[in-house]
Write an enzyme that holds these catalytic residues in place. Sequence first.
Site, mmCIF file in Angstrom:
data_model
loop_
_atom_site.group_PDB
_atom_site.id
_atom_site.type_symbol
_atom_site.label_atom_id
_atom_site.label_comp_id
_atom_site.label_asym_id
_atom_site.label_seq_id
_atom_site.Cartn_x
_atom_site.Cartn_y
_atom_site.Cartn_z
ATOM 1 N N TYR A 104 51.809 35.633 57.419
ATOM 2 C CA TYR A 104 51.098 34.794 56.442
ATOM 3 C C TYR A 104 51.403 35.278 55.016
ATOM 4 O O TYR A 104 51.679 34.473 54.115
ATOM 5 C CB TYR A 104 49.605 34.909 56.758
ATOM 6 N N SER A 153 47.558 32.084 48.052
ATOM 7 C CA SER A 153 46.578 32.946 48.722
ATOM 8 C C SER A 153 46.508 34.279 47.999
ATOM 9 O O SER A 153 47.409 34.626 47.225
ATOM 10 C CB SER A 153 47.051 33.161 50.163
HETATM 11 C C1 GCO Z 1 42.697 37.372 56.182
HETATM 12 C C2 GCO Z 1 42.328 36.041 55.611
HETATM 13 C C3 GCO Z 1 43.221 35.671 54.479
HETATM 14 C C4 GCO Z 1 42.857 34.375 53.883
HETATM 15 C C5 GCO Z 1 43.219 34.001 52.542
HETATM 16 C C6 GCO Z 1 42.979 34.991 51.462
HETATM 17 O O1 GCO Z 1 42.748 37.480 57.382
HETATM 18 O O2 GCO Z 1 42.916 38.298 55.393
HETATM 19 O O3 GCO Z 1 42.281 35.053 56.555
HETATM 20 O O4 GCO Z 1 44.522 35.867 54.748
HETATM 21 O O5 GCO Z 1 42.598 33.356 54.724
HETATM 22 O O6 GCO Z 1 44.320 33.214 52.406
HETATM 23 O O7 GCO Z 1 43.372 34.488 50.239
#
Ligand code: GCO
Length: 267
Positions: free
Chosen positions: A163, A150
């Site tokens: 995340y 990501s």
């Molecule tokens: C957020 C997004 C991201 C992505 C992604 C970016 O809330 O900033 O959802 O986190 O989904 O993985 O590369």
Amino acid sequence: MGIFEMKLFNLTGKTALITGGTHGLGMAMAKGLGEAGATLVINGNSSQEKLDKAIAQYKSWGLNAFGYKFNVTEEQDVIKAIATIEKEVGVIDILVNNAGIIKRTPLEDMEVADFEQVLKVDLVSPFIMAKHVIKGMMARKKGKIINICSMMSELGRNTVGAYAAAKGGLKMLTRNMATEWAKHNVQINGIGPGYFATEQTKPIRIDGHPFNDFIVGRTPAGRWGDPEDLAGTAVFLASEASKFINGQIIYVDGGILATIGKPANED
Ligand code: GCO
């Protein structure tokens, strides 16, 4: 058919397992692998109905796809599912660790259980999956593992701390897998999608949402990614064309990581 298509990028005869391949980016990447000739094994875990619908969709594209419902975070389920897939469809030549979740909560308000759940799905499950496909790949001296990273493998952002921790970890897990397994002629790499128009980003993409304008302005290409933009990179990393590439993360981000960005009022 040109030589590149024939020799370097053709996946005919290969079986690719894509976790979370029932929708979104996983589906777009799986479609690309299928179009390059791979037999698709699609994992999902939300419902059999959703999985069946996804398989029907792949078939409507003329692709050879099989669905398996199992929980990628449960090692025993994974062991059983991989054995069944290898018996019913064939050995897994390509594993795409795509299944992931996000929870958008300020860190100071986040429940530990939620933080742990994000880590479990986004970081621990790629380890579990790889642990149980790698032995076959080692024995065959051939294989491909693609971990879906990501922007948050590199950058922080308000509310997505768990995340980011998981996706940053997945980048390092990718490098460590390559460190340990490259000698078996298995290539382990990552794809780091930028901001893509999917269900997951729907809440932050709506018109008028400040994040929508921010992302478009922050992306040199000037737009959200279209899930199809990922197919070529997935095929490349799944194919012979990448046989001496290991431990890399390819960012498919319209240039986001190349730049510091620009003020909102600048063209
Ligand atoms: C957020 C997004 C991201 C992505 C992604 C970016 O809330 O900033 O959802 O986190 O989904 O993985 O590369």
